[in-house]
Design a protein around this motif. Structure first.
Motif, PDB file in Angstrom:
ATOM      1  N   ILE A 623       0.867  -1.162  -0.151  1.00 18.43           N
ATOM      2  CA  ILE A 623      -0.051   0.015   0.240  1.00 18.43           C
ATOM      3  C   ILE A 623       0.892   1.310  -0.043  1.00 18.43           C
ATOM      4  CG2 ILE A 623      -1.766  -0.989   1.040  1.00 18.43           C
ATOM      5  CD1 ILE A 623      -1.423   0.332   3.754  1.00 18.43           C
ATOM      6  N   GLU A 624       0.377   2.383  -0.616  1.00 21.26           N
ATOM      7  CA  GLU A 624       1.161   3.549  -0.693  1.00 21.26           C
ATOM      8  C   GLU A 624       0.297   4.517  -0.287  1.00 21.26           C
ATOM      9  OE1 GLU A 624       1.851   3.412  -4.941  1.00 21.26           O
ATOM     10  OE2 GLU A 624       3.114   1.796  -4.959  1.00 21.26           O
ATOM     11  N   LEU A 625       0.775   5.657   0.692  1.00 24.35           N
ATOM     12  CA  LEU A 625       0.036   6.467   1.230  1.00 24.35           C
ATOM     13  C   LEU A 625       1.016   7.827   0.955  1.00 24.35           C
ATOM     14  CD1 LEU A 625      -0.852   5.146   4.697  1.00 24.35           C
ATOM     15  CD2 LEU A 625      -2.458   5.123   2.507  1.00 24.35           C
ATOM     16  N   MET A 626       0.178   9.127   0.706  1.00 21.40           N
ATOM     17  CA  MET A 626       0.897  10.173   0.275  1.00 21.40           C
ATOM     18  C   MET A 626       0.124  11.511   0.776  1.00 21.40           C
ATOM     19  SD  MET A 626       2.825  11.368  -3.275  1.00 21.40           S
ATOM     20  CE  MET A 626       4.006  12.886  -3.125  1.00 21.40           C
ATOM     21  N   ALA A 627       0.660  12.413   1.428  1.00 20.90           N
ATOM     22  CA  ALA A 627      -0.082  13.490   1.681  1.00 20.90           C
ATOM     23  C   ALA A 627       0.937  14.744   1.156  1.00 20.90           C
ATOM     24  CB  ALA A 627       0.001  13.811   3.418  1.00 20.90           C
ATOM     25  N   ARG A 628       0.295  15.700   0.517  1.00 23.00           N
ATOM     26  CA  ARG A 628       1.192  16.575  -0.268  1.00 23.00           C
ATOM     27  C   ARG A 628       0.614  17.906  -0.198  1.00 23.00           C
ATOM     28  NH1 ARG A 628       3.899  15.335  -5.724  1.00 23.00           N
ATOM     29  NH2 ARG A 628       4.798  17.547  -6.441  1.00 23.00           N
ATOM     30  N   LYS A 629       1.396  19.058   0.036  1.00 23.55           N
ATOM     31  CA  LYS A 629       0.873  20.528   0.291  1.00 23.55           C
ATOM     32  C   LYS A 629       1.553  20.989  -0.966  1.00 23.55           C
ATOM     33  CE  LYS A 629       0.456  24.249   3.627  1.00 23.55           C
ATOM     34  NZ  LYS A 629       1.460  25.246   2.613  1.00 23.55           N
ATOM     35  N   ASN A 630       0.593  21.715  -1.756  1.00 21.20           N
ATOM     36  CA  ASN A 630       1.114  22.143  -2.769  1.00 21.20           C
ATOM     37  C   ASN A 630       1.181  23.930  -2.959  1.00 21.20           C
ATOM     38  OD1 ASN A 630       1.110  19.645  -4.198  1.00 21.20           O
ATOM     39  ND2 ASN A 630      -0.842  19.886  -4.515  1.00 21.20           N
ATOM     40  N   ILE A 631       0.643  24.398  -1.988  1.00 17.43           N
ATOM     41  CA  ILE A 631       0.639  25.939  -2.285  1.00 17.43           C
ATOM     42  C   ILE A 631       0.945  26.518  -0.669  1.00 17.43           C
ATOM     43  CG2 ILE A 631      -0.580  27.625  -3.358  1.00 17.43           C
ATOM     44  CD1 ILE A 631      -3.018  26.117  -3.150  1.00 17.43           C
ATOM     45  N   GLY A 632       1.496  27.699  -0.647  1.00 14.66           N
ATOM     46  CA  GLY A 632       2.096  28.255   0.532  1.00 14.66           C
ATOM     47  C   GLY A 632       3.545  28.224   0.741  1.00 14.66           C
ATOM     48  N   ALA A 633       4.001  29.099   1.615  1.00 17.30           N
ATOM     49  CA  ALA A 633       5.506  29.318   2.031  1.00 17.30           C
ATOM     50  C   ALA A 633       6.049  27.838   2.269  1.00 17.30           C
ATOM     51  CB  ALA A 633       5.555  30.160   3.055  1.00 17.30           C
ATOM     52  N   PHE A 634       5.196  26.751   2.755  1.00 21.73           N
ATOM     53  CA  PHE A 634       5.606  25.764   3.093  1.00 21.73           C
ATOM     54  C   PHE A 634       5.024  24.664   2.219  1.00 21.73           C
ATOM     55  CE2 PHE A 634       7.028  25.942   7.621  1.00 21.73           C
ATOM     56  CZ  PHE A 634       8.183  25.269   7.579  1.00 21.73           C
ATOM     57  N   THR A 635       5.799  24.031   1.550  1.00 25.73           N
ATOM     58  CA  THR A 635       5.126  23.003   0.431  1.00 25.73           C
ATOM     59  C   THR A 635       6.128  21.744   0.735  1.00 25.73           C
ATOM     60  OG1 THR A 635       6.894  23.627  -1.190  1.00 25.73           O
ATOM     61  CG2 THR A 635       4.711  24.689  -1.084  1.00 25.73           C
ATOM     62  N   GLY A 636       5.425  20.471   0.148  1.00 23.15           N
ATOM     63  CA  GLY A 636       6.111  19.264   0.215  1.00 23.15           C
ATOM     64  C   GLY A 636       5.298  18.171   0.295  1.00 23.15           C
ATOM     65  N   TRP A 637       5.889  17.088   0.806  1.00 23.68           N
ATOM     66  CA  TRP A 637       5.220  15.799   0.755  1.00 23.68           C
ATOM     67  C   TRP A 637       5.672  14.756   1.667  1.00 23.68           C
ATOM     68  CZ3 TRP A 637       7.907  16.998  -3.467  1.00 23.68           C
ATOM     69  CH2 TRP A 637       9.148  15.725  -3.783  1.00 23.68           C
ATOM     70  N   ALA A 638       4.928  14.107   2.444  1.00 23.29           N
ATOM     71  CA  ALA A 638       5.052  12.815   2.895  1.00 23.29           C
ATOM     72  C   ALA A 638       4.583  11.651   2.209  1.00 23.29           C
ATOM     73  CB  ALA A 638       4.578  12.836   4.573  1.00 23.29           C
ATOM     74  N   GLY A 639       5.489  10.610   1.979  1.00 29.74           N
ATOM     75  CA  GLY A 639       5.060   9.296   1.407  1.00 29.74           C
ATOM     76  C   GLY A 639       5.476   8.285   2.051  1.00 29.74           C
ATOM     77  N   TYR A 640       4.629   7.174   2.142  1.00 21.30           N
ATOM     78  CA  TYR A 640       4.825   6.033   2.790  1.00 21.30           C
ATOM     79  C   TYR A 640       4.559   4.896   1.968  1.00 21.30           C
ATOM     80  CZ  TYR A 640       4.473   2.256   6.227  1.00 21.30           C
ATOM     81  OH  TYR A 640       4.301   0.814   6.904  1.00 21.30           O
ATOM     82  N   THR A 641       5.194   3.673   1.895  1.00 18.01           N
ATOM     83  CA  THR A 641       5.132   2.391   1.250  1.00 18.01           C
ATOM     84  C   THR A 641       5.171   1.359   2.252  1.00 18.01           C
ATOM     85  OG1 THR A 641       5.818   3.438  -0.918  1.00 18.01           O
ATOM     86  CG2 THR A 641       5.521   1.374  -0.548  1.00 18.01           C
ATOM     87  N   LEU A 642       4.303   0.571   2.104  1.00 16.09           N
ATOM     88  CA  LEU A 642       4.336  -0.895   2.838  1.00 16.09           C
ATOM     89  C   LEU A 642       4.381  -1.849   1.958  1.00 16.09           C
ATOM     90  CD1 LEU A 642       4.507  -2.577   5.545  1.00 16.09           C
ATOM     91  CD2 LEU A 642       1.836  -2.404   5.465  1.00 16.09           C
ATOM     92  N   SER A 643       5.492  -2.312   1.716  1.00 14.65           N
ATOM     93  CA  SER A 643       5.479  -3.508   0.551  1.00 14.65           C
ATOM     94  C   SER A 643       6.267  -4.690   0.806  1.00 14.65           C
ATOM     95  CB  SER A 643       5.975  -2.800  -0.833  1.00 14.65           C
ATOM     96  OG  SER A 643       7.366  -2.607  -0.348  1.00 14.65           O
ATOM     97  N   TRP A 644       5.853  -5.813   0.076  1.00 17.45           N
ATOM     98  CA  TRP A 644       6.489  -7.053  -0.157  1.00 17.45           C
ATOM     99  C   TRP A 644       6.870  -7.454  -1.567  1.00 17.45           C
ATOM    100  CZ3 TRP A 644       2.601  -5.788   3.317  1.00 17.45           C
ATOM    101  CH2 TRP A 644       2.693  -5.933   4.530  1.00 17.45           C
ATOM    102  N   SER A 645       8.084  -7.933  -1.771  1.00 20.42           N
ATOM    103  CA  SER A 645       8.397  -8.257  -3.134  1.00 20.42           C
ATOM    104  C   SER A 645       9.227  -9.719  -3.113  1.00 20.42           C
ATOM    105  CB  SER A 645       9.078  -7.187  -3.818  1.00 20.42           C
ATOM    106  OG  SER A 645       9.578  -7.672  -5.027  1.00 20.42           O
ATOM    107  N   ASN A 646       8.913 -10.724  -3.689  1.00 21.77           N
ATOM    108  CA  ASN A 646       9.365 -12.184  -3.754  1.00 21.77           C
ATOM    109  C   ASN A 646       9.598 -12.577  -5.020  1.00 21.77           C
ATOM    110  OD1 ASN A 646       9.078 -12.115  -0.624  1.00 21.77           O
ATOM    111  ND2 ASN A 646       6.694 -12.428  -1.143  1.00 21.77           N
ATOM    112  N   ARG A 647      10.598 -13.410  -4.937  1.00 17.99           N
ATOM    113  CA  ARG A 647      11.131 -14.335  -6.121  1.00 17.99           C
ATOM    114  C   ARG A 647      11.136 -15.741  -6.097  1.00 17.99           C
ATOM    115  NH1 ARG A 647      10.340  -9.667  -7.431  1.00 17.99           N
ATOM    116  NH2 ARG A 647      11.589  -8.237  -8.502  1.00 17.99           N
ATOM    117  N   ILE A 648      10.640 -16.655  -6.891  1.00 21.27           N
ATOM    118  CA  ILE A 648      10.859 -17.706  -6.857  1.00 21.27           C
ATOM    119  C   ILE A 648      11.407 -18.510  -8.107  1.00 21.27           C
ATOM    120  CG2 ILE A 648       9.512 -20.085  -6.488  1.00 21.27           C
ATOM    121  CD1 ILE A 648       7.278 -18.529  -5.488  1.00 21.27           C
TER     122      ILE A 648
END
Lengths: 788, 312
Positions: A623-648
């Motif tokens: 799952i991927e979550l993101m919060a982003r502020k686009n306007i104002g003196a403060f801008t930026g984002w926080a992004g979080y990913t919880l993931s699994w990746s496997n090979r066989i």
């Protein structure tokens, strides 16, 4: 695929656009451009005032809309530009309209799709990221070298490889599963300086659209992502330029009109000067009797010419040239007072680079039918030469004794043509269709060695371990997709991509269905579900995990089938005037992945690369979550990913599943920018990742010969310590008479967290210890001057 | 490979990187280690030990209380007897071209098994020489199966004491006679098509023969497969690189030509080329080959042919 089904589907693809194209209303069509430079603006938003109709410009800044209305306004907006409104009654229906937008530098910047939350937007920021080049300036990066791919690493779903490098792994995929397109041409190796830099010079770029799922049918050929990068066309109003001096490299950009409003150009280049430092170090360390030089450098050059033939047709010629070289020369003689002794000469050279060219012709066939014909050429090659000659000195006469030399090279050439059409069929259907052909020439690896034998003869051989035979393949594809506005709440993009890959007498025929459905609950809240089926005909065979140039690009063959992925994703977006929140979940299965087999290491009988690889499967989800502020003196984002990746792989890890090399359970990035005033702005990035999985020695024993032998863990069974890092930068801007001066000061890894790049095993006082190599705190600066 | 070849890359790391010892929880279950090369010329000797966690002392833990049973094909033959230091001995010599299996159990450690088929002896047809440094060995390969060979040369040479070297005249004042492996190289485009052993890169890429240029100057051997000479009578060109060695009735030169099992060949390959390329060391793993199920080590076999040259 069912052979009987294929012709039917092809007919459906071919006839599809014409079924919807003839119920047309009045059409408004044209380009959205930058007022000052004349640059076409891709993905700009065009909305009719009644709010029911909206569209975006295509990759070439073109749009077309159908409407029955004669009144109202058209509102045009674009990232970082002031939105503008135009009255319909003032617009001529018979001629091409050019909407000119003014850059928004003086006001608060809007750095993503910047429409107000209550207004209709055609784009949902799910499954894709549109990067603004202006964002890059504000993000601190290692050694101050702004980089598109490193910025993408800070987004959920995109993760980096080795610390400090620009390698990219998307939703649990491998490095070769990203389709990097520069003006529509595939770039195979995106690394300079072993990955510290990417080959994409931000100064020459206009837009970056990175997709990690819900791939439209017009894209194909890779399993995990498409990163579609457009170069600037060049200012067609006046000459402009930038000069930038950094710690490791300097760069310049020059653009301007060849003929105002008709023809423009841009040229941008950069070169590192690390070789000057290494030469100096080499000289300082020279031994008596030794002549020693070594170094490393890269350069690259982006160039583009844009010519407007008439209102309906444009011609673009773009090129990229990049070259990396690491070298060493050493001559050494150790002779005594009687001029007797010995010596040697040693030579080493490793170089690699990409060359891409595209010639593009845009033509507006009808107001609602836009055509783009492109011829492409892409070339990637690495080569390695080394030699060693031993010498003896007798009474000051130097004689060559024995020696050997070794060369190897590998590469890939693509030559192709493609035709893409945008059909704005009616108010509800925007259809894209097209076809392409690419001829691939793979040079898997040619090794040649020669040595002086004991009879003084030079013997040269060509090795066939990886196959000295070039492999030729022909790839063709046909696609069709429809952006269908079902009603005010439901929109869908569905399509089919049919492809054929012909190699070594075998023809792979594949059909990729693509589907996404958007549900707009309101203008603030929307949801999307998507399915993508992807094929990949080119594989990167890697014996390292660091993206080295010596990794080999190899095609699918009669024995190695194409890789396949199926990806399901679902997500939602909620936005306010200042904030944007997204949440996504995905599941991706992958088949026909290749890896070096464990047995290939021991088995000296293998003659050909196909014998050395294993074919396996993989899956990834998260799952991927993101919060982003686009306007104002403060801008930026926080992004979080919880993931699994496997090979066989059946013959790797005893057939048991194992984590992919860059499987990270948690991946958190926080990016903050603060604009203190017009002259000073700050950037901060904090990254936290779960430790990477590694295969490390866990046991040891004594061998037959009395040596200490390590027993390794299961594949990728050991987790390294968690990774975290803080970077800071500050930009000091000042308007000068001739332009803008920018000093950038920054610190990479502020609190000197030693995150491992690689692990070394060694013996210390009869005990085995593990030592990590890590990038420490690194301050940097750069100076940029942007001419007006 | 000379490390200087990758200096530019190293410089980047030196400039940019720091090192730190790390402490990871790498504890894993200990396993039984079996080491043995069976040969029809001698009793079976098997060394049994126990692996350790990597943070432990490097001393080998010999297992003297293990149950070590030997089978010929599937028939139990006997339990081997411990003679100390973890070494177990049989009361019989094994037969060529027979398959032997071993089962080992000890305390709570997971029992291990392995098996090997002793190969047939190679026939050395002749050995000739053009001078004391260049030899031709003619062998006849059995084309009915894949064969692997290991060649060593034993002889006597003068070992100089370098501390007594006169730097002006390069003469030594002290030396001793040593009987040991002689350093050899192969000048043969069929066995090692691309190289004679002077460049490890070329051998790695040729994948045709293993030529051990070990850390000790006098420890060389050559291992190769019969891939390119299967079923033929073939003459191999050998060069001796050791200076000042003797060939005489008193000091004969021994040619030790072993037919080895495929497992042994894989093992030799894996210990010879653990980390050839510096760049590949980054994050790569090169584990040593083992054919011990549930354990570690090597249970393999060889059949030895010996011939000598006395200088006549």
């Amino acid at each position: 695929m069912n052979r009987q089904l294929t012709p039917l589907l092809l007919c459906a693809i071919t006839l599809w656009p014409f079924q919807t194209a003839f119920s047309q209303d009045n059409t408004i069509n044209g380009y959205v451009v930058d007022e000052k430079s004349g640059e076409y603006l891709p993905y700009a938003t065009v909305v009719l005032s009644d709010g029911n109709l909206c569209t975006t410009t295509n990759n070439y800044g073109y749009f077309s809309m159908s409407t029955n209305s004669d009144n109202g306004t058209v509102k045009v907006s674009y990232v970082g530009y002031q939105p503008k409104e135009f009255y319909l009654s003032q617009l001529s229906r018979d001629s091409l309209i050019t909407f000119k937008l003014t850059s928004n530098n003086e006001l608060e910047e809007v750095i993503v799709q910047g429409d107000k939350a209550d207004e209709k937007t055609p784009h949902l920021a799910i499954n894709s990221v549109n990067l603004s080049m202006k964002e890059l300036d504000k993000i601190p990066v290692i050694l101050g070298e702004q980089d598109v791919l490193k910025t993408l690493q800070l987004m959920p779903g995109f993760t980096g490889g080795l610390d400090g490098t620009s390698s990219l792994y998307v939703r649990g995929g491998d490095a070769d599963q990203n389709h990097l397109l520069l003006d529509g041409v595939t770039v195979y190796n995106a690394n300079h300086l072993f990955g510290i830099f990417s080959v994409f010079n931000p100064d020459a770029l206009k837009s970056v659209n990175a997709m990690k799922g819900a791939f439209p049918a017009r894209y194909g050929g890779r399993l995990s992502s498409v990163i579609d990068i457009q170069m600037k066309e060049g200012n067609n109003q006046k000459y402009k330029g930038d000069i930038s001096v950094g710690l490791l490299s300097s760069k310049f950009t020059l653009e301007g009109p060849i003929k105002k409003d008709k023809t423009s150009f841009i040229i941008s280049g950069r070169r590192t000067y690390l070789d000057f430092f290494t030469r100096l170090i080499s000289e300082l360390e020279e031994l008596e009797g030794e002549e020693f030089t070594s170094g490393y450098y890269f350069y690259d050059l982006n160039a583009k010419v844009n010519h407007k033939i008439n209102d309906k047709s444009h011609l673009f010629l773009s090129a990229y040239l990049g070259y990396d070289k690491a070298f060493l020369n050493c001559d050494y003689i150790d002779a005594n007072a009687n001029y007797n002794g010995y010596g040697f000469s040693q030579y080493f050279n490793l170089n690699w680079g990409n060359r891409t060219f595209s010639l593009r012709y845009n033509y507006i066939l009808k107001p609602n039918l836009f055509a783009n014909i492109t011829t492409i050429y892409s070339h990637y090659q690495y080569s390695h030469q080394s030699s060693y000659i031993s010498k003896s000195v007798y009474q000051n006469e130097i004689t060559t004794n024995t020696g050997n030399s070794y060369t190897s090279s590998s590469g890939i050439n693509d030559l192709g043509v493609k035709a893409d059409f945008d059909l704005y069929a009616n108010q509800d259907h925007a259809i894209k269709f097209g076809a392409g052909y690419i001829n691939h020439k793979h040079i898997p690896e040619i090794c040649s060695s020669s040595y002086m034998n004991f009879r003084g003869e030079t013997v040269t051989t060509t090795d066939t371990t990886f196959g000295s035979q070039n492999i030729y393949a022909n790839e063709t594809y046909l696609y069709m997709e429809d952006d269908w506005s079902i009603n005010d709440h439901f929109k869908t993009n569905f399509g089919l991509r049919f492809s054929s890959f012909s190699v070594q007498g075998k023809n792979y025929l594949n059909l990729d269905p693509r589907f996404s459905l958007k549900y707009l609950v309101s203008n603030r809240l929307s949801f999307e579900a998507a399915y993508s089926h992807m094929y990949q005909y080119t594989h990167l065979l890697s014996n390292s995990s660091s993206g080295l140039p010596t990794d080999l690009w190899l095609p699918s063959t009669k024995n190695i089938p194409p890789s396949i992925s199926n990806q399901f994703s679902i997500g939602g977006l909620y936005k306010t005037n200042a904030f944007e929140f997204t949440a996504e979940a995905y599941y991706k299965s992958m088949q026909n992945l290749i890896e070096y087999s464990d047995q290939s290491y021991y088995n000296a009988d293998y003659d050909y690369w196909e014998d050395e690889v294993e074919i396996g499967t993989g899956n990834s989800y998260g799952i991927e979550l993101m919060a982003r502020k686009n306007i104002g003196a403060f801008t930026g984002w926080a992004g979080y990913t919880l993931s699994w990746s496997n090979r066989i792989f059946e013959n790797i890890n005893d057939g048991n599943p194992f984590p992919a090399t860059y499987d990270r359970r948690h991946d958190l990035s926080i990016v903050l920018n603060y604009k203190l005033n017009e002259r000073i702005d700050f950037g901060a990035t904090w990254v936290y990742n779960s430790g990477l999985p590694k295969t490390l020695p866990v046991q040891k024993y004594t061998s037959l010969d009395g040596n200490t032998i390590y027993l390794y863990s299961d594949r990728n069974a050991v987790r390294l310590p968690d990774y975290h890092r803080l970077d800071l930068c500050v930009n000091f801007r000042k308007q000068k008479k001739r332009g803008e001066r920018i000093w950038t000061l920054g610190i990479y890894n502020v609190y000197n967290q030693l995150n491992p790049i690689f692990i070394e095993t060694s013996e210390d006082n009869a005990r085995t210890k593990l030592t990590e190599y890590a990038l420490p705190i690194m301050p940097y600066f750069s100076y940029t001057f942007r001419f007006k | 490979m000379n490390i200087k070849a990758y200096l530019p890359i190293l410089v980047i790391f030196i400039i940019c990187s720091c090192t730190k010892d790390i402490d990871l929880d790498l504890s894993d279950g200990n396993v039984i280690v079996v080491n043995s090369i069976l040969s029809p010329d001698s009793l079976i000797h098997v060394q049994i030990s126990q692996s350790q966690n990597i943070s432990d002392s490097s001393e080998t833990i010999a297992l003297n209380d293990a149950d070590v049973s030997i089978y010929k094909d599937t028939t139990f033959i006997e339990n081997l007897v411990s003679i100390g230091n973890g070494i177990y001995e049989s009361s019989f010599t094994p037969n060529a071209e027979a398959t032997y299996s071993i089962n080992v159990s000890s305390g709570s450690l997971t029992p291990v098994t392995s098996s090997t088929t002793i190969p047939a002896k190679i026939k050395i047809d002749s050995i000739t020489w053009t001078n004391s440094y260049n030899y031709s060995i003619t062998i006849t390969d059995d084309g009915s199966e894949d064969n692997y060979y290991l060649l060593k040369l034993l002889g006597t040479y003068i070992e100089y004491d370098y501390s007594t070297r006169n730097e002006e005249t390069y003469e030594f004042t002290d030396s001793t006679m040593v009987f040991t492996n002689l350093s050899l190289s192969i000048d043969d485009e069929v066995i090692c098509p691309s190289d004679n052993g002077s460049s490890t890169e070329q051998i790695i890429n040729s994948m045709e023969g293993i030529f051990n240029t070990s850390t000790t100057y006098h420890g060389d051997w050559l291992a190769f497969s019969d891939k390119n000479i299967a079923g033929t009578t073939y003459t191999l060109q050998i060069n001796i690189n050791t200076g000042d060695f003797f060939i005489s009735e008193e000091y004969p030169l021994y040619f030790i030509f072993e037919t080895i099992n495929k497992d042994y060949y894989y093992y030799l390959y894996s210990i010879t080329y653990p980390n050839e390329y510096l760049l590949d060391q980054i994050n790569s793993v090169n584990s040593v080959y083992t054919n011990i199920e549930n354990g570690a080590g090597l249970f393999s076999s060889a059949n030895i042919s010996i011939d000598t040259i006395t200088g006549d």
